[in-house]
Write an enzyme that holds these catalytic residues in place. Structure first.
Site, short mmCIF file in Angstrom:
data_model
loop_
_atom_site.label_atom_id
_atom_site.label_comp_id
_atom_site.label_asym_id
_atom_site.label_seq_id
_atom_site.Cartn_x
_atom_site.Cartn_y
_atom_site.Cartn_z
N GLU A 91 28.77 16.34 77.15
CA GLU A 91 27.74 15.77 78.08
C GLU A 91 26.83 16.71 77.75
O GLU A 91 26.66 18.19 78.43
CB GLU A 91 27.77 14.79 79.19
CG GLU A 91 27.26 14.35 79.62
CD GLU A 91 27.08 14.25 81.44
OE1 GLU A 91 25.85 14.21 81.82
OE2 GLU A 91 28.11 14.18 81.54
N THR A 98 22.25 12.09 82.35
CA THR A 98 21.00 12.46 83.38
C THR A 98 19.70 10.85 82.31
O THR A 98 18.97 10.54 82.58
CB THR A 98 19.87 13.64 82.87
OG1 THR A 98 21.27 14.61 83.18
CG2 THR A 98 19.09 13.37 84.01
N LYS A 104 30.67 7.49 87.76
CA LYS A 104 31.04 8.88 88.16
C LYS A 104 30.28 8.72 90.27
O LYS A 104 29.23 8.08 90.57
CB LYS A 104 29.44 9.06 87.19
CG LYS A 104 29.15 10.13 87.48
CD LYS A 104 28.22 11.27 86.75
CE LYS A 104 27.48 12.21 86.89
NZ LYS A 104 26.56 12.64 86.52
#
Length: 566
Positions: free
Chosen positions: A399, A426, A486
């Protein structure tokens, strides 16, 4: 047809003979054997060799046709068989083991179970020659193991047995019985369809007796090589002999129904105005015929003109789950059910839409490899080198965060690689998500729960992982359509917290990130986490600054080895 074990024994024996008959229906000549008194194991095995029709149909389902069948919902496929006059192919009792699990798309490899008896246990090949293990070795990413049980609550296997299926990367497991070791099976990553779960053992009730024969599973005949398609509504069997015709009809029907649904959304009224949807019964001057004609689909002579030939690629272009014909984009929303209520997603004409197979592949890869390397750094110019070192050390999931300088170029370059699956993190808005997908991302990650981002990803069939901190947020993310939730920062809850939440809410797939390291990752996974993310523990900033790529690779190896051992 002789099984492998008995074939080896037969070749070693000269006291018995086995004469195959001709193709006109002659039976093999087999001596009559008293299994109660004979000491010749070859003779005992031979009494299992019976004359029968061929297990497989002569028609093979190509990879291309299999993929096409996988784009359709199980409802459409059932309807296609109904239109043809074939009996139902819904495997009764085979339900998804996990809500939101990947779709199963593959060719059937069958395992026949029979009720236990002392002589069955004695005569059945043991060890690696046992029928289920022979079947497992035949399986791969485009095969589905189908096991018939003698009862809905009887176990057909558990974690140790089915570990091999994970290693073989099978497309799925379907049974009308039950499975054991539920938590472990969910972590294996492949979709499971079963009647229920059970703590009971199976061998005292039934035994696997044969591999790749015609079986009855959930009241449905399954032949080796038939297509097995499973989604949140259940699992269906598409006979290989008519798979192309089923696809043509089901595909046409989905397009027709989607046109009608859109029309009723825009102009509310009774649905009966447009029934029946049967493509062979649509009249050109009927309300449905006129509606389809207005969309560039012309019914002629009771058939949809060009519909079936288009389904084979003659007149239709296919982009992901979107169908374009005559300037009209028609998308079946039924292929995109994802939440706990199995609700339909909104129609989506977005160029960002991904196919169901792409979604399933991404989700399956994440659940299989479990460990993601998350790169956040300010050392511009070293981004790709740092991530390449992590991949060299063993990471298959990576990622890039949008706060990292040059992230878009790095994503675009890594998108060309075949040795890794890459996402962008993000992401704080739908515009961010679009930028990430434009760069080549396969999945979207956010540090917080942003409903609009989750909903956009759901509408476009994109796997997303929103950041959550409480059980309420985790469950809310799930209901919005996020297949993985998450936990950020992961250290806030700890492994014991994850265990408590996952026990109470087993449908969640919790991904602790930030705070997970070499010392804690195994505890998280063993206590219910489906996967983990490594940020600082994977990318020491001093090592990046000093270009210590071997050091980062060594760290990556230690982390991924620990995850594999969990």
């Amino acid at each position: 047809m002789l099984r492998r074990a008995s074939s080896r024994t037969l070749r070693a024996s000269s006291s018995l003979f086995f004469r195959a008959g001709g193709t006109g229906g002659s039976f093999p000549t087999i001596p009559i054997v008293n299994t109660a008194t004979t000491t010749n194991k070859t003779a005992v095995m031979m009494v299992r060799c019976m004359a029968s029709g061929p297990p497989r149909n002569a028609t093979e389902i190509s990879d291309e046709l299999l993929a096409k069948l996988g784009t359709l919902s199980t409802q459409a496929l059932i309807d296609g068989l109904w239109v043809m006059g074939w009996p139902t192919s819904h495997i009764m009792g085979a339900r998804p083991l996990t809500e939101g699990q990947p779709k199963t798309i593959g060719r059937a490899i069958t395992i026949q179970f029979v009720p236990q008896r002392p002589d069955i246990m004695k005569d059945k090949p043991a060890g690696m020659d046992s029928p289920e293990y022979e079947a497992f070795e035949l399986a791969g990413p485009k095969e589905v193991i189908v096991m018939n049980s003698v009862g809905p609550w009887e176990s057909v296997g558990g974690d140790i047995k089915f570990l091999r299926l994970m290693q073989k990367k099978v497309a799925g497991l379907v049974t009308d019985g039950s499975v054991r070791d539920t938590a472990v099976l969910r972590g294996y990553g492949f979709p499971v369809f079963c009647h229920s779960t059970t703590p009971r053992q199976g061998p005292h009730v039934h035994q696997p007796w044969a591999c790749n024969l015609v079986i009855n599973c959930g009241g449905v005949t399954v032949r080796p090589g038939d297509a097995i398609i499973g989604d949140q509504d259940g699992a269906v069997v598409i006979p290989a002999a008519v798979a192309q015709e089923v696809y043509d009809i089901a595909h046409s029907r989905e397009i027709i129904e989607d046109v009608v649904k859109t029309e009723l959304e825009q102009n509310p009224g009774p649905p009966g105005r447009y029934y029946p949807f049967h493509s062979k019964m649509i009249k050109e001057d009927s309300p449905l015929g006129k509606l389809l004609t207005s969309k560039g689909i012309t019914p002629t002579g009771g058939f949809m003109k060009g519909m079936h030939s288009a389904a084979r690629g003659g007149q239709e272009k296919y982009f992901g789950n979107n169908y374009y014909r005559g300037g009209t984009n028609v998308r079946s929303s039924r292929n995109n059910t994802r939440n706990s209520n199995n609700a339909m997603f909104k129609r989506n004409m977005s160029s960002y839409a991904r196919s169901q197979s792409d979604y399933d592949e991404v989700l399956k890869t994440i659940l299989q490899h479990k460990a993601c390397a998350v790169l956040r750094t300010l050392h511009e110019g070293k981004v790709e080198l740092a991530m390449d070192a992590a991949v060299r050390g063993g990471f298959k999931l990576v990622e890039f965060t949008m706060t990292t300088p040059g992230w878009a170029d790095a994503v675009a370059n890594f998108a060309k690689r075949t040795d890794v699956m890459m996402g962008v993190g993000t992401v704080l808005s739908v515009d961010d998500a679009k930028k990430a997908m434009d760069a080549g991302s396969r999945f979207i990650v956010s540090p917080i729960l942003i409903p609009s981002v989750v909903e956009w990803c759901k509408e476009n069939t994109i796997v997303c992982m929103p950041g959550c901190q409480t059980p309420t947020e985790l469950h809310y993310a799930y209901t919005l359509g996020a297949p993985i939730q998450k936990l950020f920062p992961g250290v806030a809850g700890g492994p014991a917290w994850v265990k408590a939440v996952s026990s109470a809410l087993p449908h969640l797939r919790i991904n602790p990130t930030s705070g997970t390291d070499l010392d804690t990752c195994q505890d998280y996974l063993r206590n219910g986490a489906s996967s983990v993310g490594f940020v600082a523990p994977a990318f020491d900033q001093e090592k990046i600054k000093n270009s210590d790529w071997d050091g980062i690779a060594a760290t990556a190896k230690a982390l991924t080895d620990a995850v594999k051992a969990a």
